[in-house]
Design a protein around this motif. Structure first.
Motif, PDB file in Angstrom:
ATOM      1  N   MET A 202       0.820  -1.207   0.000  1.00  0.00           N
ATOM      2  CA  MET A 202       0.000   0.000   0.000  1.00  0.00           C
ATOM      3  C   MET A 202       0.854   1.256   0.000  1.00  0.00           C
ATOM      4  O   MET A 202       0.466   2.277  -0.569  1.00  0.00           O
ATOM      5  N   GLN A 203       2.014   1.212   0.648  1.00  0.00           N
ATOM      6  CA  GLN A 203       2.887   2.386   0.612  1.00  0.00           C
ATOM      7  C   GLN A 203       3.294   2.691  -0.829  1.00  0.00           C
ATOM      8  O   GLN A 203       3.283   3.844  -1.257  1.00  0.00           O
ATOM      9  N   ARG A 204       3.623   1.648  -1.570  1.00  0.00           N
ATOM     10  CA  ARG A 204       4.056   1.829  -2.955  1.00  0.00           C
ATOM     11  C   ARG A 204       2.928   2.387  -3.819  1.00  0.00           C
ATOM     12  O   ARG A 204       3.143   3.264  -4.659  1.00  0.00           O
ATOM     13  N   ILE A 205       1.718   1.888  -3.628  1.00  0.00           N
ATOM     14  CA  ILE A 205       0.578   2.381  -4.411  1.00  0.00           C
ATOM     15  C   ILE A 205       0.355   3.865  -4.168  1.00  0.00           C
ATOM     16  O   ILE A 205       0.161   4.648  -5.101  1.00  0.00           O
ATOM     17  N   VAL A 206       0.357   4.269  -2.901  1.00  0.00           N
ATOM     18  CA  VAL A 206       0.123   5.676  -2.563  1.00  0.00           C
ATOM     19  C   VAL A 206       1.223   6.555  -3.162  1.00  0.00           C
ATOM     20  O   VAL A 206       0.948   7.609  -3.760  1.00  0.00           O
ATOM     21  N   GLN A 207       2.446   6.124  -3.022  1.00  0.00           N
ATOM     22  CA  GLN A 207       3.561   6.911  -3.571  1.00  0.00           C
ATOM     23  C   GLN A 207       3.465   7.025  -5.083  1.00  0.00           C
ATOM     24  O   GLN A 207       3.685   8.102  -5.657  1.00  0.00           O
ATOM     25  N   GLU A 208       3.118   5.925  -5.741  1.00  0.00           N
ATOM     26  CA  GLU A 208       3.063   5.922  -7.207  1.00  0.00           C
ATOM     27  C   GLU A 208       1.928   6.783  -7.738  1.00  0.00           C
ATOM     28  O   GLU A 208       2.094   7.467  -8.761  1.00  0.00           O
ATOM     29  N   ILE A 209       0.786   6.764  -7.079  1.00  0.00           N
ATOM     30  CA  ILE A 209      -0.347   7.533  -7.596  1.00  0.00           C
ATOM     31  C   ILE A 209      -0.082   9.038  -7.460  1.00  0.00           C
ATOM     32  O   ILE A 209      -0.410   9.821  -8.364  1.00  0.00           O
ATOM     33  N   PHE A 210       0.566   9.443  -6.388  1.00  0.00           N
ATOM     34  CA  PHE A 210       0.898  10.863  -6.245  1.00  0.00           C
ATOM     35  C   PHE A 210       1.983  11.261  -7.248  1.00  0.00           C
ATOM     36  O   PHE A 210       1.914  12.331  -7.855  1.00  0.00           O
ATOM     37  N   ALA A 211       2.970  10.406  -7.423  1.00  0.00           N
ATOM     38  CA  ALA A 211       4.039  10.699  -8.382  1.00  0.00           C
ATOM     39  C   ALA A 211       3.491  10.787  -9.799  1.00  0.00           C
ATOM     40  O   ALA A 211       3.917  11.642 -10.591  1.00  0.00           O
ATOM     41  N   SER A 212       2.531   9.922 -10.138  1.00  0.00           N
ATOM     42  CA  SER A 212       1.967   9.935 -11.494  1.00  0.00           C
ATOM     43  C   SER A 212       1.202  11.222 -11.786  1.00  0.00           C
ATOM     44  O   SER A 212       1.063  11.623 -12.942  1.00  0.00           O
ATOM     45  N   GLN A 213       0.717  11.877 -10.730  1.00  0.00           N
ATOM     46  CA  GLN A 213      -0.018  13.137 -10.883  1.00  0.00           C
ATOM     47  C   GLN A 213       0.908  14.345 -10.718  1.00  0.00           C
ATOM     48  O   GLN A 213       0.453  15.486 -10.775  1.00  0.00           O
ATOM     49  N   GLY A 214       2.194  14.091 -10.480  1.00  0.00           N
ATOM     50  CA  GLY A 214       3.143  15.186 -10.282  1.00  0.00           C
ATOM     51  C   GLY A 214       2.902  15.943  -8.994  1.00  0.00           C
ATOM     52  O   GLY A 214       3.204  17.141  -8.899  1.00  0.00           O
TER      53      GLY A 214
END
Length: 303
Positions: A202-214
């Motif tokens: 879940m940590q990875r998912i949260v980090q990736e979704i924010f990174a994908s939105q800049g």
């Protein structure tokens, strides 16, 4: 050195005859001769005096008690393997993410225990990455985790999809977001968050979704239990992104609010995670592991 050579050595020493040894070992006499010759070459010493009756040399006599112990131990190994492959495994170890342990597995575990009363189940709640590591290390037989294709792509892994699970936002009931019908990632970026510790998918998912939105992810705290998440979120200032199954205890809690995340049409509306069932090819040859694996997978298909 092979176990067949040691067995041939014992058979010849007991019968004094290469011909009789071949009958005991169910091979030809020439095979016995080759096995003894190979053993002698490996040990660099003759083991028998080749006379009318094969008699042990002094080195053969020294080796004899050790050869007997080796064969006895090997017979125990073969017996244990046959018990394992025959479904006589007495323990089954499972690693699963916390919400799966708490809400998804319990009825299936009870079903398995009723049908396999001789098997002791050992179930451990772990983060996805940690669960996959202990599976690869041979410490557990089956894992139920959030899919991570970087860690599950090995040809030795057997991976079965179980379900996609929506991820939602948990807030206190007096948080500014609490009354909204849905929120976007832009909305969430304005608030400090509680996330799972490193090693949790879940940590990875949260980090990736924010990174994908800049967008910047402002992390105030890392936790690893659902009770801790609820306790912290009730204080009112922080938010957390959690999978739907992990929010069961929060549904009827008046101090908390659960809000869907809207990713927009191009992202199929919802943020989700994929939960998968994993073992290895060699473990699926063991009947007990196969039965448990199939129970989980088939029950999911019915539901």
């Amino acid at each position: 050195m092979r176990i067949e050579q040691i067995r041939a050595f014992l058979a010849v020493s007991e019968t004094g005859s290469f011909g009789q040894a071949s009958k005991i070992c169910s091979v030809t006499q020439s095979t016995i001769s080759r096995q003894i010759q190979g053993l002698e070459e490996h040990l660099k010493t003759p083991l028998f005096h080749r006379q009318a009756q094969a008699k042990l040399t002094i080195t053969g006599e020294r080796i004899l008690p050790h050869a007997r112990r080796i064969c006895q131990e090997w017979e125990k190994v073969e017996e244990k393997i046959q018990e394992l492959l025959g479904g006589e495994q007495t323990e089954l170890c499972v690693a699963a993410i916390h919400s799966v342990c708490a809400y998804y597995l319990p009825p299936l575990l009870q079903n398995f225990c009723q049908n396999h009363p001789q098997v002791q189940l050992r179930v451990t709640a772990l983060g996805s990455d940690r669960a996959l590591k202990v599976l690869r290390d041979g410490l557990v037989d089956v894992a139920l985790v959030m899919n991570n294709k970087y860690l599950t792509s090995s040809s030795e892994m057997v991976v079965k999809h179980l379900y996609y699970e929506p991820i939602k936002v948990l807030t206190s009931n007096n948080h500014p977001l609490a009354q909204q019908k849905s929120v976007t990632i832009n909305d969430l970026a304005q608030y400090s968050q509680v996330i799972f510790k490193d090693g949790y998918g879940m940590q990875r998912i949260v980090q990736e979704i924010f990174a994908s939105q800049g967008l910047d992810l402002e992390v105030a705290m890392e936790l690893n239990t659902l009770d801790a998440f609820r306790g912290v979120i009730r204080q009112g200032n922080l938010i957390a992104l959690l999978p739907a199954l992990a929010l069961n205890e929060s549904l009827n809690d008046p101090s908390l609010a659960i809000i869907p995340i809207d990713l927009g049409l191009e992202n199929n509306h919802q943020l989700t995670r994929e939960v998968v069932l994993i073992t290895t090819k060699d473990r699926l040859q063991i009947p007990t592991v196969k039965d448990f694996f199939n129970l989980i997978y088939e029950s999911n298909k019915v539901n």
